[in-house]
Design a protein around this motif. Structure first.
Motif, PDB file in Angstrom:
ATOM      1  N   TYR A  84       0.895  -1.124   0.045  1.00 45.80           N
ATOM      2  CA  TYR A  84       0.000   0.000   0.072  1.00 45.80           C
ATOM      3  C   TYR A  84       1.179   1.214  -0.073  1.00 45.80           C
ATOM      4  O   TYR A  84       1.843   1.402   0.373  1.00 45.80           O
ATOM      5  CB  TYR A  84      -0.788   0.150   1.197  1.00 45.80           C
ATOM      6  N   LYS A  85       0.364   2.489  -0.497  1.00 51.25           N
ATOM      7  CA  LYS A  85       0.944   3.685  -0.540  1.00 51.25           C
ATOM      8  C   LYS A  85      -0.160   4.576  -0.586  1.00 51.25           C
ATOM      9  O   LYS A  85      -1.242   4.604  -1.020  1.00 51.25           O
ATOM     10  CB  LYS A  85       1.856   3.626  -1.571  1.00 51.25           C
ATOM     11  N   ALA A  86       0.532   5.841  -0.094  1.00 48.45           N
ATOM     12  CA  ALA A  86      -0.384   7.018  -0.345  1.00 48.45           C
ATOM     13  C   ALA A  86       0.771   8.307  -0.251  1.00 48.45           C
ATOM     14  O   ALA A  86       1.768   8.207  -0.013  1.00 48.45           O
ATOM     15  CB  ALA A  86      -1.193   7.311   0.877  1.00 48.45           C
ATOM     16  N   THR A  90      -0.015   8.037   5.453  1.00 49.89           N
ATOM     17  CA  THR A  90      -0.776   6.777   6.020  1.00 49.89           C
ATOM     18  C   THR A  90      -0.432   6.472   7.619  1.00 49.89           C
ATOM     19  O   THR A  90       0.381   6.952   8.140  1.00 49.89           O
ATOM     20  CB  THR A  90       0.297   5.521   5.449  1.00 49.89           C
ATOM     21  N   SER A  91      -1.807   6.422   8.030  1.00 48.19           N
ATOM     22  CA  SER A  91      -1.944   6.420   9.498  1.00 48.19           C
ATOM     23  C   SER A  91      -2.694   5.400  10.173  1.00 48.19           C
ATOM     24  O   SER A  91      -3.681   4.905   9.316  1.00 48.19           O
ATOM     25  CB  SER A  91      -2.762   7.475   9.952  1.00 48.19           C
ATOM     26  N   LEU A  99      -6.706   1.711   9.426  1.00 50.60           N
ATOM     27  CA  LEU A  99      -5.813   2.306   8.518  1.00 50.60           C
ATOM     28  C   LEU A  99      -6.081   3.230   7.752  1.00 50.60           C
ATOM     29  O   LEU A  99      -7.157   2.923   6.832  1.00 50.60           O
ATOM     30  CB  LEU A  99      -4.953   1.083   8.059  1.00 50.60           C
ATOM     31  N   TYR A 100      -5.451   4.456   7.666  1.00 50.97           N
ATOM     32  CA  TYR A 100      -6.004   5.555   6.654  1.00 50.97           C
ATOM     33  C   TYR A 100      -4.922   5.850   5.600  1.00 50.97           C
ATOM     34  O   TYR A 100      -3.771   5.827   6.032  1.00 50.97           O
ATOM     35  CB  TYR A 100      -6.294   6.849   7.408  1.00 50.97           C
ATOM     36  N   LEU A 101      -5.408   5.980   4.405  1.00 47.18           N
ATOM     37  CA  LEU A 101      -4.302   6.217   3.382  1.00 47.18           C
ATOM     38  C   LEU A 101      -5.078   7.433   2.610  1.00 47.18           C
ATOM     39  O   LEU A 101      -6.184   7.289   2.443  1.00 47.18           O
ATOM     40  CB  LEU A 101      -4.292   5.106   2.449  1.00 47.18           C
ATOM     41  N   HIS A 102      -4.292   8.568   2.295  1.00 46.61           N
ATOM     42  CA  HIS A 102      -4.842   9.764   1.844  1.00 46.61           C
ATOM     43  C   HIS A 102      -3.932  10.076   0.708  1.00 46.61           C
ATOM     44  O   HIS A 102      -2.850  10.122   0.648  1.00 46.61           O
ATOM     45  CB  HIS A 102      -4.987  10.675   2.930  1.00 46.61           C
ATOM     46  N   ASN A 103      -4.855  10.680  -0.475  1.00 46.05           N
ATOM     47  CA  ASN A 103      -4.204  11.333  -1.555  1.00 46.05           C
ATOM     48  C   ASN A 103      -3.232  10.133  -2.225  1.00 46.05           C
ATOM     49  O   ASN A 103      -2.427   9.942  -2.093  1.00 46.05           O
ATOM     50  CB  ASN A 103      -3.406  12.477  -1.267  1.00 46.05           C
ATOM     51  N   LEU A 104      -3.964  10.013  -3.545  1.00 44.31           N
ATOM     52  CA  LEU A 104      -3.166   9.014  -4.544  1.00 44.31           C
ATOM     53  C   LEU A 104      -2.980   7.677  -3.922  1.00 44.31           C
ATOM     54  O   LEU A 104      -1.604   7.038  -3.779  1.00 44.31           O
ATOM     55  CB  LEU A 104      -1.956   9.700  -5.182  1.00 44.31           C
ATOM     56  N   ALA A 105      -4.036   7.176  -3.117  1.00 38.78           N
ATOM     57  CA  ALA A 105      -3.857   5.927  -2.224  1.00 38.78           C
ATOM     58  C   ALA A 105      -4.027   4.746  -3.049  1.00 38.78           C
ATOM     59  O   ALA A 105      -4.680   4.609  -4.018  1.00 38.78           O
ATOM     60  CB  ALA A 105      -4.897   6.140  -0.997  1.00 38.78           C
ATOM     61  N   GLU A 106      -3.152   3.839  -2.769  1.00 44.27           N
ATOM     62  CA  GLU A 106      -3.282   2.451  -3.546  1.00 44.27           C
ATOM     63  C   GLU A 106      -3.251   1.219  -2.362  1.00 44.27           C
ATOM     64  O   GLU A 106      -2.192   1.311  -1.843  1.00 44.27           O
ATOM     65  CB  GLU A 106      -2.216   2.450  -4.664  1.00 44.27           C
ATOM     66  N   ILE A 107      -3.752   0.417  -2.707  1.00 39.85           N
ATOM     67  CA  ILE A 107      -3.477  -0.764  -2.026  1.00 39.85           C
ATOM     68  C   ILE A 107      -3.510  -2.218  -2.734  1.00 39.85           C
ATOM     69  O   ILE A 107      -4.840  -2.101  -3.528  1.00 39.85           O
ATOM     70  CB  ILE A 107      -4.434  -0.756  -0.674  1.00 39.85           C
ATOM     71  N   GLY A 117      -8.678   8.459  -3.937  1.00 43.65           N
ATOM     72  CA  GLY A 117      -8.214   9.568  -3.002  1.00 43.65           C
ATOM     73  C   GLY A 117      -8.073   9.160  -1.612  1.00 43.65           C
ATOM     74  O   GLY A 117      -7.120   9.624  -1.012  1.00 43.65           O
ATOM     75  N   ASP A 118      -8.754   8.355  -1.105  1.00 46.94           N
ATOM     76  CA  ASP A 118      -8.940   8.246   0.374  1.00 46.94           C
ATOM     77  C   ASP A 118      -9.511   6.891   0.562  1.00 46.94           C
ATOM     78  O   ASP A 118     -10.652   6.269   0.078  1.00 46.94           O
ATOM     79  CB  ASP A 118      -9.847   9.105   0.832  1.00 46.94           C
ATOM     80  N   ILE A 119      -8.478   5.871   1.404  1.00 45.18           N
ATOM     81  CA  ILE A 119      -8.984   4.458   1.687  1.00 45.18           C
ATOM     82  C   ILE A 119      -8.929   4.328   3.093  1.00 45.18           C
ATOM     83  O   ILE A 119      -7.856   4.868   3.855  1.00 45.18           O
ATOM     84  CB  ILE A 119      -8.024   3.622   0.771  1.00 45.18           C
TER      85      ILE A 119
END
Length: 903
Positions: A84-86, A90-91, A99-107, A117-119
């Motif tokens: 995963y990445k953002a 990542t929080s 688990l929070y991923l923000h802006n250009l997030a990908e898992i 944009g937000d996962i």
């Protein structure tokens, strides 16, 4: 955050690991003791929770062989590698287990990939929630893209359960085959089944405002396989139409699928209502298919067609079709009642050049009833009714590499005149040859001189020739008068230089002909007629001849350049190639016999000579001695002009006259009319090769008598000119377009290719096929230059004009034997409207030739076509509107008036 990512990941993984072990130590209630048994008690199953743990594969798990605990082991969290990445952050919230991923997030987890944009990953509920974000301008961007295997979904947001692999998808747009499903809420049952409600299915490009769609009240989607729907009906720009079905099935397979081909309907005045082009398509395998089509008219007329296409990559490809029609005019009992049957067979086969360089097989077959294209009821043959010849060729050739090289070929040919209904065939033709041999050439170095350039070849040709008519085709009578024979030839030649600038060649040819049928003639005194008898058996004759030629090339240069001036014409070059030849053909009168013609008084009135080989397929031996000289002169004119491109460093070369040829002959052995007519021919191309011009003429030096017969007296000695113009011809064609590639695109048009398969022209001067249901009308996706918003200055167009005139004056008729102008063109009146026309004018008979007008309207996902033949015996029109996509091609409306053909 970035520098501490590894430490955070390690801490989270450790916490999860501890929690997992603590759950495994729960003490169950006391039960009866369980006896130990040797069995693996640890169950390893895939848990779909997406946790940021270190990579752990199932193979790394130790296996416990002794049952020590009655409590089943918890499912493992990870069964595959998680990445995963953002872009922003990542929080992980330990308390909420999220688990929070923000802006250009990908898992990515296994075959599942989510971009948004937000996962948010909720471990307590085994759920993943993805959505877009609001940018600085207040627009919703980075909407989720959910990919699982080959299935791609682009919703506004998605809620995915990693345990059950079910999902709720909001406002999704999913590509299914050639179409797209637009749904407010989609329930994803698993990776192969979706359920939608009140969804839209369309093949439109503008998905935000589709010009049409099919509304699906309830539907089940199996990606890559099918869409099954309940009540569905057609909407055009959100306006419902009564066109609908209580249920529907849309195949979505990416491979060919068998299925029903829906017919089109209409009416013809003397045959009633009809259904055309209906049938069934068989997708046999990836290499071959078959379509069975049929037509039916209410008066009893019908047609059956079978069409197949086959291909094997890097080996060969081809297509074949058989068409049969039973035609009935009027009704039984009426005086104009007529019934006939016509058929047509087509086969085209081509071999890949790389498949086998030493052998090749090819076929181009087009045979059948002579009246097929004139009487066929199917609109797909409308552009071929002017064809007056049908021809076929099937050949196989094989080359044996070596020194010398040898080769052979077998060919079957067919030529059919649809006007006279005569058919000529060769079944088969055999040709063999041995490559050129230089017996006196040196083993190394070049060949020099008359001796070293001596070479010989060997050629053999065998034919079984059949001449028949349309009514006897495929019947035993057609083989009755077949002729067979062989021809052997051994040419011996040499060439060398004479006086440095002249090239001299000399050759002699030995020819031997074998035949299996000869003719014997006798005069019957009772009937006073010549009787011919065919003698079966082997016979042969042998001939030889000698020829030599002397030629050279002369270059002339006219320079127009002047010092200090940049002239437009730099130079003109004139190339002259004169040639003189001499030929000797001995007389072989030993192969000639004679019969006596006896009059009523019993006396011989005449003695007629003939040769028994006169009906042979390779001709007959020469009876008279011939010694003739041939003269020829060819010219070529080229010019160098100033290039319009100022950056060019060299002048531009253009062709002024591609060729201008003169030829004649003088027969030394002739007793009269020794000079042959002078034949002149020429051709050139102008306007950057867009316009070709070809011309020719025949000039006779001898005069005519009062009965318009040639006499042994020069025309100039009879009070006339030096030469008498007996015939002349001029043909020119002009093909041009607004874009250079438009002309090539037109030649590659599938309707033009259909004309060629039917034996017609490689253009649309005689019109195009009116079968608009055919997939030959493919959408052009090339993007043109964007026009001005104020004025559409780009109007694509193409035009082809052909002009031909023939003059005859061999017997003082002094007339234009034929004079015609043909033209065809297409113009795009607007980006969505196009107009085309094919017509011509007979300048001799003062009348228009076959004319076809074509209109086409691009309705985005739909197309509308209208063709009209305004006059002639084939006056008709055809209107069609339908969806372009092949998956919905049966959603169409077609109406036409067919020509009233009389047999």
């Amino acid at each position: 955050m970035h520098t501490n990512k590894f430490k955070i990941l390690f801490a989270l993984s450790f916490t999860v690991f501890v929690n997992t072990l603590s759950f495994a130590q729960d003490v169950p209630k006391k039960k009866a003791p369980i006896k130990p048994r040797v069995k693996d008690s640890v169950t390893i199953s895939a848990d779909s929770l997406l946790l940021p743990k270190p990579e752990l594969s199932l193979s790394e798990k130790a296996t416990d062989t002794t049952l020590k605990d009655s409590v089943p082991a918890k499912k493992e969290f990870l069964t595959d590698i998680v990445t995963y990445k953002a872009s922003d952050y990542t929080s992980f919230n330990q308390k909420k287990q999220k688990l929070y991923l923000h802006n250009l997030a990908e898992i990515t987890y296994g075959d599942i990939n989510i971009k948004a944009g937000d996962i948010t990953v909720d471990y307590s509920k085994n759920e993943v929630y993805a959505r877009g974000i609001i940018d600085s301008l207040g627009e919703y961007t980075q909407a989720p893209v959910f990919t699982q295997g080959s299935s791609v979904v682009e919703p506004d947001s998605i809620l995915f359960n990693t345990d059950s692999e079910k999902a709720l998808i909001y406002n999704s747009k999913t590509e299914q085959g050639e179409g797209t499903v637009i749904a407010n809420i989609t329930k994803k049952e698993n990776d192969s089944v979706y359920f939608v409600k009140d969804a839209k299915y369309t093949t439109a490009e503008d998905l935000d405002d589709p010009e049409y769609y099919i509304k699906l009240r309830k539907a089940k989607i199996v990606p890559g396989k099918k869409i099954v729907t309940g009540l569905a009906n057609l909407f055009i720009y959100d306006v419902p139409t009564p066109i609908g079905l209580p249920f529907g099935f849309f195949p979505q397979t990416e491979t060919q699928t068998s299925g029903v081909l829906l017919p089109s309907f209409g009416e013809q005045s003397d045959r009633g209502y009809f259904l055309q082009n209906g049938g069934y398509y068989f997708a046999i395998n990836d290499h071959v298919d078959l379509a069975i089509l049929g037509d039916y008219y209410t008066n009893g007329s019908y047609g059956i067609r079978g069409e197949s296409t086959y291909a094997t990559r890097y080996k060969f490809r081809g297509n074949a079709s058989f068409r049969y029609e039973s035609l009935i005019s009027s009704e039984r009992g009426f005086p104009d009642y007529a019934k006939s049957t016509v058929y047509n067979i087509r086969w085209s086969h081509s071999q890949d050049a790389k498949a086998n360089p030493n052998s090749r097989f090819s076929a181009s077959v087009n045979l059948g009833s002579s009246t097929f294209y004139q009487t066929s009821l199917n609109q797909s043959t409308s552009s071929s009714f002017l064809n007056n010849t049908l021809s076929s060729s099937v050949s196989y050739s094989k080359t044996f590499q070596g020194e010398p090289q040898t080769s052979f070929s077998l060919t079957a040919t067919h030529s059919q005149n649809t006007n006279t209904q005569t058919i000529n065939m060769t079944l088969p033709t055999f040709q063999g040859s041995v490559g050129r041999i230089y017996p006196f050439a040196p083993k190394v170095g070049s060949k020099k001189g008359i001796i070293q350039n001596i070479n010989l070849q060997y050629n053999v040709r065998g034919e079984n020739r059949i001449a028949t008519t349309d009514s006897l085709f495929f019947k035993k009578e057609m083989f009755k008068d077949a002729k067979a024979g062989f021809q052997h030839s051994i040419p011996l030649s040499t060439n060398f230089k004479v006086f440095k600038y002249f090239s001299l060649s000399a050759s002699t040819n030995y020819n031997e002909v074998w035949t299996f049928k000869t003719t014997e003639k006798t005069y019957n005194t009772d009937t006073r007629e010549v009787e011919e008898e065919t003698v079966n058996g082997f016979d042969s004759f042998r001939t030889y001849n000698f020829s030599t030629s002397l030629g050279t090339t002369i270059y002339g240069m006219f320079n127009f350049e002047k010092e200090g001036k940049d002239t437009k014409i730099k130079a003109i070059r004139h190339i002259i190639r004169p040639s003189i030849s001499y030929n000797i053909n001995p007389a072989f009168d030993k192969y000639y016999d004679s019969y006596e013609v006896i009059d009523a008084d019993g006396t011989t009135s005449d003695q007629v000579e003939y040769t028994r080989f006169e009906d042979g397929i390779f001709g007959s031996p020469n009876k008279t001695f011939s010694s003739s000289m041939g003269l020829s002169l060819s010219n070529n004119f080229e010019a160098k002009v100033r290039d319009k491109d100022s950056t060019a460093t060299e002048p531009k070369k253009i062709i002024l006259l591609n060729n201008l040829n003169f030829s004649t002959a003088y027969n030394f052995a002739g007793d009269s009319l020794q000079w042959s007519p002078v034949r002149m021919s020429g051709g050139t191309q102008i306007l950057d090769g867009k316009m070709s011009i070809n011309f020719g003429a025949t000039l006779d030096p001898y005069a005519l008598d009062n009965n318009n017969n040639r006499i042994d007296k020069f025309n100039i000695d009879n009070g006339g000119s030096l030469f008498r113009l007996t015939s002349a011809n001029l043909t020119t064609s002009y093909s041009f377009a607004s874009k250079k590639d438009n002309a090539n695109k037109k030649k590659n048009d599938k309707s033009i290719q259909e004309n060629l398969r039917n034996g017609g022209r490689d253009d649309d001067l005689f019109g195009r096929s009116e079968d608009y249901t055919s997939p030959r009308f493919e959408e052009d996706n090339e993007e043109d230059e964007k026009p001005s918003e104020l004025y559409n200055y780009k109007v694509p167009w193409s035009l082809r004009v052909a002009y031909a005139v023939n003059y005859s004056n061999s017997r003082r008729q002094n007339e234009i034997s034929s004079h015609s102008l043909m033209f065809s063109g297409d113009i795009e009146l607007s980006p969505k409207w196009s107009f085309g026309a094919s017509s011509g004018y007979d300048l001799k008979d003062q009348g228009f030739t076959y004319t076809q007008l074509r209109f086409e309207r691009d309705l985005l996902s739909w197309r509308m076509n209208f063709s009209w033949i305004p006059f002639s015996t084939r006056s008709s029109w055809n209107f069609f509107i339908g969806i372009k996509s092949s998956i919905l091609q049966d959603l169409k409306y077609e109406k036409r008036k067919q020509p009233d053909i009389r047999l």
